[in-house]
Design a protein around this motif. Structure first.
Motif, mmCIF file in Angstrom:
data_model
loop_
_atom_site.group_PDB
_atom_site.id
_atom_site.type_symbol
_atom_site.label_atom_id
_atom_site.label_comp_id
_atom_site.label_asym_id
_atom_site.label_seq_id
_atom_site.Cartn_x
_atom_site.Cartn_y
_atom_site.Cartn_z
ATOM 1 N N MET A 132 59.105 -18.504 66.886
ATOM 2 C CA MET A 132 58.075 -18.178 65.973
ATOM 3 C C MET A 132 58.530 -16.548 65.242
ATOM 4 N N ASN A 133 58.031 -16.659 64.016
ATOM 5 C CA ASN A 133 58.386 -15.533 63.433
ATOM 6 C C ASN A 133 57.387 -14.337 63.767
ATOM 7 N N ASN A 134 57.501 -13.139 63.347
ATOM 8 C CA ASN A 134 56.589 -11.837 63.422
ATOM 9 C C ASN A 134 55.304 -12.024 62.872
ATOM 10 N N ARG A 135 55.524 -12.605 61.607
ATOM 11 C CA ARG A 135 54.046 -12.762 60.837
ATOM 12 C C ARG A 135 53.124 -13.451 61.488
ATOM 13 N N SER A 136 53.577 -14.783 62.233
ATOM 14 C CA SER A 136 52.716 -15.776 62.781
ATOM 15 C C SER A 136 52.224 -15.284 64.347
ATOM 16 N N LYS A 137 53.469 -14.595 65.071
ATOM 17 C CA LYS A 137 52.867 -13.783 65.969
ATOM 18 C C LYS A 137 52.048 -12.809 65.985
ATOM 19 N N ARG A 138 52.159 -12.057 64.964
ATOM 20 C CA ARG A 138 51.249 -10.942 64.641
ATOM 21 C C ARG A 138 49.662 -11.603 64.378
ATOM 22 N N LYS A 139 49.765 -12.480 63.730
ATOM 23 C CA LYS A 139 48.339 -13.204 63.416
ATOM 24 C C LYS A 139 47.859 -13.703 64.624
ATOM 25 N N LEU A 199 59.849 -28.197 66.427
ATOM 26 C CA LEU A 199 60.477 -27.441 65.439
ATOM 27 C C LEU A 199 59.238 -26.862 64.616
ATOM 28 N N MET A 200 58.114 -27.274 64.402
ATOM 29 C CA MET A 200 56.982 -27.013 63.577
ATOM 30 C C MET A 200 56.153 -25.719 64.242
ATOM 31 N N LEU A 201 56.652 -25.235 65.361
ATOM 32 C CA LEU A 201 55.985 -24.231 66.307
ATOM 33 C C LEU A 201 55.948 -22.941 65.483
ATOM 34 N N GLY A 202 54.636 -22.528 65.194
ATOM 35 C CA GLY A 202 54.491 -21.084 64.590
ATOM 36 C C GLY A 202 54.511 -21.246 63.150
ATOM 37 N N LYS A 203 54.361 -22.404 62.563
ATOM 38 C CA LYS A 203 54.510 -22.548 61.140
ATOM 39 C C LYS A 203 52.736 -23.023 60.863
#
Length: 111
Positions: free
Chosen positions: A1-8, A76-80
């Motif tokens: 997961m990228n930071n943007r989605s983690k933060r959200k 592979l779609m996790l976090g999108k």
């Protein structure tokens, strides 16, 4: 997961008790639906929902403005976002130029 989605997700979890957004309702519905283990079709308009680990290996229909697109959620779609896999436009297929497309087409006889 990228930071943007983690933060959200972190901000969502922090305000989960007070928040009744579309994403919150959809995640609650996911939990109820997927715990029943039925083959019901899940149709949604919520394109900005982040794919979480509880949604992996599930099937969902996401609305793209015209119809529902079938998506099978994979690891592979996790976090999108759901909307990333349901295109709202038809991709352009470039072909040969038509008559009047360029200046050189003026000199082509039409007969």
């Amino acid at each position: 997961m990228n930071n943007r989605s983690k933060r959200k997700l972190y901000r969502y979890m922090k305000t989960k008790k007070n928040l009744k957004s579309n994403q919150h309702l959809l995640l609650n519905f996911f939990d109820k639906l997927f715990n029943r283990k039925t083959n019901d079709k899940l149709k949604t308009h919520v394109r900005n929902c982040i794919i979480t680990p509880s949604m992996i290996n599930k099937k969902i229909y996401v609305y793209n403005g015209n119809s529902y697109s079938y998506i099978e959620l994979q690891t592979l779609m996790l976090g999108k976002f759901l909307g990333e896999f349901s295109l709202t436009y038809k991709p352009v297929k470039h072909g040969n130029p038509g008559i009047g497309a360029t200046h050189s087409s003026r000199f082509i006889p039409l007969r």
